[in-house]
Design an enzyme around this catalytic site. Sequence first.
Site, short mmCIF file in Angstrom:
data_model
loop_
_atom_site.label_atom_id
_atom_site.label_comp_id
_atom_site.label_asym_id
_atom_site.label_seq_id
_atom_site.Cartn_x
_atom_site.Cartn_y
_atom_site.Cartn_z
N ASP A 41 -144.20 52.25 9.27
CA ASP A 41 -143.84 51.93 7.89
C ASP A 41 -144.98 52.42 7.00
O ASP A 41 -146.15 52.30 7.36
CB ASP A 41 -143.65 50.42 7.73
N SER A 73 -124.37 52.29 4.53
CA SER A 73 -124.07 51.31 3.48
C SER A 73 -122.60 51.36 3.10
O SER A 73 -121.95 52.41 3.18
CB SER A 73 -124.93 51.66 2.27
N TYR A 95 -128.98 57.83 -4.30
CA TYR A 95 -129.19 56.94 -3.15
C TYR A 95 -127.93 56.92 -2.25
O TYR A 95 -128.02 57.15 -1.04
CB TYR A 95 -129.51 55.50 -3.61
N LYS A 137 -126.99 58.47 1.85
CA LYS A 137 -126.35 57.79 2.98
C LYS A 137 -125.18 58.63 3.51
O LYS A 137 -124.99 58.77 4.71
CB LYS A 137 -125.87 56.39 2.58
#
Length: 347
Positions: A36, A130, A155, A159
């Site tokens: 991360d 998503s 965004y 996806k």
Amino acid sequence: MASKKERILVTGGTGYIGSHTVVELQQAGYPVVIIDDLSNSNIDVLDGIERITGIRPDFVEASCTDIEALSKLFADYPDIRGIINFAASKAVGESMQKPILYYRNNLNTLMNLLELMTPNNVKGIVFSSSCTVYGEPDVNPVTEQSPIKKATSPYGNTKQISEEIITDVINAGAPFKSIILRYFNPVGAHPSAEIGELPNGVPQNLIPYVTQTAIGIRKELSVFGNDYNTPDGYCIRDFINVVDLAKAHVIAVERMLTDKSDAKIEIFNLGTGNGLSVKELLDSFERATGVKVPYKVVGRRAGDIEKVWADPSYANNVLGWKAETPIDDTMRSAWAWQKKLRERGIM
Ligand code: WQD
């Protein structure tokens, strides 16, 4: 016991859904290494994970867009056999302002991982997608076969493109599997209140705004519109408990690594199957916590979907997984986490 299971690389593992998933993986006996860059999370999350599970996951601070750092990680951990890829930028509004940041971060991360899987003998990757891929659905609930609508933000587009990249790579004969999980609206926190959602700055999502208002950090919640074509006029979402969601990842990893299915690529909706309006969610919060949240109804937020909820029966039947936490319990967990942040002087 832990050493019997294969090591999982969790990218974005100090983030909201990532940290809850690391807890479930460790409790199921999987050794984990997290990568991360801490761009939207805090190193203290590792303490929370350790307090719940008794195990501190290995941690590498780096961005997955840095292919050299990733290659070194695979060299240092040659036992990684599965990946769960949470690492991504995720604020819809910000993505409208900074599209290149979003395309670069989300797509380069995925391509770097896919490229390094084969030489490092990684058997599968679970990808966080998503419900935004369905846009404003013509029919609810949505199944995995519901049409993909043109994305309304960079965004959302990352996806959709990511799902296509994974499909193309697998169809080109890559020797690994992938499970794509389409999340609805994850909410709540671990019941221990040791980990939860901690957005940087002013929260964009509903529940962190609600809990921060309830504790007095924000004056009042703005509810974006009550003139929608829904029974009470408020938007409808499928709010899913984050621990329920995390558990689905453990099942997905096991399915990929143990050859429970011949399919090289599978897609699952992860939701409860119940649509709840924003007003119903606020009612649940107040019922569960006894705390009233001051709010005012303002204009609609650009780009909002009117209503979307999942048909989760494919995940229920094939994965043997079901989101079962009652929404009031989920709201209590979100509130307990907010109070814990206050106790610790964090917020
Ligand atoms: C929920 C509802 C708002 C804030 C986003 C992503 C999606 C997914 C989950 C990503 C809406 C209303 C909100 C506020 C409000 N995955 N609201 N006042 O937009 O459904 O989905 O998060 O990371 O991809 O798009 O979630 O929590 O922002 O909004 O009235 O201050 O709450 O209008 O109806 P959304 P959200």
